[in-house]
Design a protein around this motif. Structure first.
Motif, PDB file in Angstrom:
ATOM      1  N   ASP A  98       2.432  -1.386  -5.038  1.00  0.00           N
ATOM      2  CA  ASP A  98       1.606  -0.195  -5.258  1.00  0.00           C
ATOM      3  C   ASP A  98       1.321   0.623  -4.006  1.00  0.00           C
ATOM      4  OD1 ASP A  98      -1.440  -2.192  -5.679  1.00  0.00           O
ATOM      5  OD2 ASP A  98      -0.171  -1.823  -3.944  1.00  0.00           O
ATOM      6  N   ALA A  99       1.859   0.249  -2.856  1.00  0.00           N
ATOM      7  CA  ALA A  99       1.555   0.993  -1.630  1.00  0.00           C
ATOM      8  C   ALA A  99       2.714   0.915  -0.652  1.00  0.00           C
ATOM      9  CB  ALA A  99       0.281   0.464  -0.968  1.00  0.00           C
ATOM     10  N   THR A 100       2.772   1.928   0.236  1.00  0.00           N
ATOM     11  CA  THR A 100       3.796   2.005   1.276  1.00  0.00           C
ATOM     12  C   THR A 100       3.120   2.301   2.613  1.00  0.00           C
ATOM     13  OG1 THR A 100       5.556   2.736  -0.217  1.00  0.00           O
ATOM     14  CG2 THR A 100       5.808   3.297   2.104  1.00  0.00           C
ATOM     15  N   TRP A 101       3.633   1.668   3.668  1.00  0.00           N
ATOM     16  CA  TRP A 101       3.129   1.880   5.022  1.00  0.00           C
ATOM     17  C   TRP A 101       4.276   2.362   5.900  1.00  0.00           C
ATOM     18  CZ3 TRP A 101       1.895  -2.100   1.866  1.00  0.00           C
ATOM     19  CH2 TRP A 101       0.526  -2.349   1.617  1.00  0.00           C
ATOM     20  N   GLN A 102       4.044   3.396   6.704  1.00  0.00           N
ATOM     21  CA  GLN A 102       5.022   3.858   7.691  1.00  0.00           C
ATOM     22  C   GLN A 102       4.677   3.246   9.045  1.00  0.00           C
ATOM     23  OE1 GLN A 102       6.152   7.997   7.776  1.00  0.00           O
ATOM     24  NE2 GLN A 102       5.273   8.366   5.748  1.00  0.00           N
ATOM     25  N   ILE A 103       5.711   2.760   9.730  1.00  0.00           N
ATOM     26  CA  ILE A 103       5.507   2.035  10.981  1.00  0.00           C
ATOM     27  C   ILE A 103       6.535   2.489  12.007  1.00  0.00           C
ATOM     28  CG2 ILE A 103       5.606  -0.262  12.064  1.00  0.00           C
ATOM     29  CD1 ILE A 103       4.720  -1.336   9.266  1.00  0.00           C
ATOM     30  N   ARG A 104       6.089   2.686  13.239  1.00  0.00           N
ATOM     31  CA  ARG A 104       6.969   2.919  14.382  1.00  0.00           C
ATOM     32  C   ARG A 104       6.570   1.926  15.455  1.00  0.00           C
ATOM     33  NH1 ARG A 104       9.901   7.686  14.081  1.00  0.00           N
ATOM     34  NH2 ARG A 104      10.354   7.531  16.305  1.00  0.00           N
ATOM     35  N   ALA A 105       7.516   1.117  15.907  1.00  0.00           N
ATOM     36  CA  ALA A 105       7.187   0.045  16.844  1.00  0.00           C
ATOM     37  C   ALA A 105       8.445  -0.360  17.594  1.00  0.00           C
ATOM     38  CB  ALA A 105       6.584  -1.145  16.104  1.00  0.00           C
TER      39      ALA A 105
END
Length: 259
Positions: A98-105
């Motif tokens: 039910d959810a999405t997270w954007q990540i830059r690492a």
């Protein structure tokens, strides 16, 4: 070969000195790329071994929902391990049902979704045109359930623990609220602790750096984290909808709370 005799290919086409030099350069370049890839795979194998050397709480790394009374803790939640060339920059989309997270690492990093029992998926993209290795592991406790990797320039790698559901096409909407706990360091520091909202608590056990994503928390969150190896001062960040709302530094035990 005498200078006046010109080398020919099997099809009879003459081969010039420049062409021979280009072939030698190409062969040398290919050997260099293969050697670099072998080194990357060796570093990946070593880092994977280090991640699994020391036993974690309740049978592994990640997050575990605490039991009530005599009820035992639930099995560890799914986690992603991003390995490969140290320092390699990447971007990623992490989704549950039910959810999405954007990540830059950058490599290495572990990502754990807290308060979730649904299928999960990660799509990671290299932010580099080089041949550095980017590798994903999908784990549960000490068990590596799936792996995938790429060394292509700007390569894309995907992992998910359910091939048919939920499918993630299109991805679910972005998490709202987007609550994250980032255990930043020292690098490879073993830690354990508690990450909770006003209703549920999760035992956490992993190595720095680890990013915990709290799916749909009830009220404000807080965390108490204790170092196991004491490699240096702890560094923690609590993020809410992209903004850092709390930081903590010290050790061996550090507590951080959402304002």
């Amino acid at each position: 070969m005498p200078e006046h005799v010109q080398q020919q290919r099997p099809d009879g086409v003459p081969v010039s000195g420049d062409m021979r030099r280009e072939k030698r350069k190409s062969a040398l370049s290919n050997r260099t790329v293969m050697r670099d890839r072998v080194r990357c795979f060796r570093r990946l194998a070593l880092l994977s071994a280090l991640l699994l050397l020391i036993p974690g709480c309740n049978g592994g790394f990640g997050a575990f929902q605490e039991g009530v009374g005599n009820t035992p803790n639930r099995p560890p939640l799914a986690a992603f391990r991003i390995l490969g060339e140290p320092g390699l920059q990447f971007s990623a989309l992490v989704s549950d049902d039910d959810a999405t997270w954007q990540i830059r690492a950058s490599v290495p990093l572990s990502i754990v979704i807290v308060n979730n029992l649904t299928p999960v998926r990660m799509v990671a993209t290299k932010q580099s045109g080089g041949s550095g290795l980017l590798s994903l592991q999908l784990t549960s406790g000490f068990i590596v359930n799936a792996t995938s990797s790429t060394s292509d320039p700007y390569g894309i790698v995907t992992l998910q623990n359910s091939p048919i559901h939920p499918g993630f096409e299109p991805p679910p909407p972005e998490a709202n609220p987007d609550v994250r706990l980032f255990v930043r360091g020292p690098l490879t520091e073993r830690f354990s602790g508690l990450f909770e909202d006003s209703v549920k608590g999760y035992t956490i056990s992993d190595r720095a750096p680890t990013l915990f994503l709290f799916d749909n928390p009830s009220g404000a969150v807080d965390a108490t984290v204790t170092q196991i190896q004491d490699l240096g001062p702890f560094s923690l960040q609590l993020l809410f909808n992209g903004a850092v709302v709390a930081t903590a530094r010290g050790g061996p035990t550090v507590t951080i709370r959402q304002p």
